[in-house]
Design an enzyme around this catalytic site. Sequence first.
Site, PDB file in Angstrom:
ATOM      1  N   ASP A 126      -5.990 -15.456   0.360  1.00  0.00           N
ATOM      2  CA  ASP A 126      -6.636 -16.546   1.105  1.00  0.00           C
ATOM      3  C   ASP A 126      -7.879 -16.096   1.857  1.00  0.00           C
ATOM      4  O   ASP A 126      -8.564 -16.914   2.463  1.00  0.00           O
ATOM      5  CB  ASP A 126      -5.643 -17.202   2.070  1.00  0.00           C
ATOM      6  N   ARG A 187     -18.445   3.038  -0.469  1.00  0.00           N
ATOM      7  CA  ARG A 187     -17.203   3.802  -0.565  1.00  0.00           C
ATOM      8  C   ARG A 187     -17.222   4.702  -1.799  1.00  0.00           C
ATOM      9  O   ARG A 187     -18.072   4.532  -2.689  1.00  0.00           O
ATOM     10  CB  ARG A 187     -16.002   2.845  -0.674  1.00  0.00           C
ATOM     11  N   ASP A 256     -11.094   3.349  -2.130  1.00  0.00           N
ATOM     12  CA  ASP A 256     -11.961   2.282  -1.628  1.00  0.00           C
ATOM     13  C   ASP A 256     -11.957   2.221  -0.101  1.00  0.00           C
ATOM     14  O   ASP A 256     -12.719   1.438   0.482  1.00  0.00           O
ATOM     15  CB  ASP A 256     -11.558   0.926  -2.215  1.00  0.00           C
ATOM     16  N   ASP A 266     -11.487   0.035   8.435  1.00  0.00           N
ATOM     17  CA  ASP A 266     -10.517  -0.844   7.771  1.00  0.00           C
ATOM     18  C   ASP A 266      -9.086  -0.460   8.125  1.00  0.00           C
ATOM     19  O   ASP A 266      -8.336   0.091   7.323  1.00  0.00           O
ATOM     20  CB  ASP A 266     -10.697  -0.828   6.252  1.00  0.00           C
TER      21      ASP A 266
END
Length: 471
Positions: A126, A187, A256, A266
């Site tokens: 989503d 990355r 990644d 992240d």
Amino acid sequence: MPVSAAYRPARDHLTLGAAFYDPVEAARFPAHILRFRNQDAAARVGLDGLTDDEWTAHFGRFVPLPGGMEAPLALRYHGHQFRVYNPDLGDGRGFLFAQLRDARDGRLLDIGTKGSGRTPWSRGGDGRLTLKGGVREVLASELLDAMGVATSRSLSVIETGESLQRGDEPSPTRSCVLARLSHSHIRIGTFQRLAALEDTANLARLVEYVLAAYFPDRHGTRDPAATLFDIVCTRVARLGAQWMAAGFVHGVLNTDNINITGESFDYGPWRFLPRYDPSFVAAYFDHSGLYAFGRQPETLMWNLARLAECLIPLANLDDLQRIFDDFPDRYEKEMNAATIKRLGVSSVSEKDDRALSQEIWKFLERSAIGFESLFFDWYGGTQSRHRAAKSPCAGLYAGADFEPLRQRLEAHAPRPGLDLSSPYLSRDVPCTMLIETVERIWQPIAAQDDWSLFHDMLGVIRDMKAALSPA
């Protein structure tokens, strides 16, 4: 928008060309409730003078910044996920929103997002972020920054008024969009994608771009690919050492999630160690312990091998192999430096620093002391003996197991500029961010929309940063 003298927009990533990204639109959210704005990070790029309404327009509705990119870019990349190659990655719930120059040193910085909506790479997701996920990223990145770890900074969290269904936390749950300030979002997986496509021309273009944009002092060398690999190996070794010295477990060290500037970013299922434990894992789904605390250096080296494979068409294989083989030595040097820095003492010599670092890790293992307690109690070395004597762990320091470390500490003076009477170092116990602490901060937010513990913790982290990173 009140543009300060520090505001310097950039559009460098656009020069790579359309093969590297997809222009996208941000999601439209039913609500925009500003929950966090990082004035310290914003000042680095001249955005600290925005009103709250202007801030929300740019980081909740993603109105372009003046002189910046006209549309957000979802970046393309591949990657190994738990060492299984996945060609269907890319920015699936985030994008590159803007680039700016750091007011302090002129470095190129990215503003990237998380939870900003679906992209061509969402793979059925989503494109949203839970509010708890945003809170956790702020807490992780701000604490690591205070500890001196190379990290992205959480710039903004805006609650967006949607109810999300998630399998790993009670649902429905609240939603948010996060913006982060980072040196780069390129990355190892960015290189892997081009190598998999056998796109050598764009691979060479990416190498040149990275050197010119992020490492201009090394741009223009005879062998740019080997030069880049050399830089990335050193920076990744340093980052891994900083994580280990902080007792930090990233949790998902896929290719990644390793960027070429050697910055942590992240933050998903991260954890800090309660005490030294090489087998400690952060992600509940890491059943094999692949990304356990003690395996992080090995994993980073494995990821660097994947980058080297991508660069073989552009470099001499022997040069790449020589640089790769040097990683353990680089990591050891960085580990010694990171460990004594965490203890707030000065370097003496490579030999003495190594000996002190080894004694620190031996004591952490033998004593099972709270991981952060040792670094807090003895921050600044033996000049902190009176603080250590009042610590809840004082009994551990009185035993024979501590004596070898005490003797090594005698040779290391406090780092210049330390104020051992600062508010943070005057506390009885250190600031920690164990899972129980995160849950204690989150519960009043979830139950009563009470953010007081969150802001209190950020205040403690600011004190910590002032104490551990003297000007």
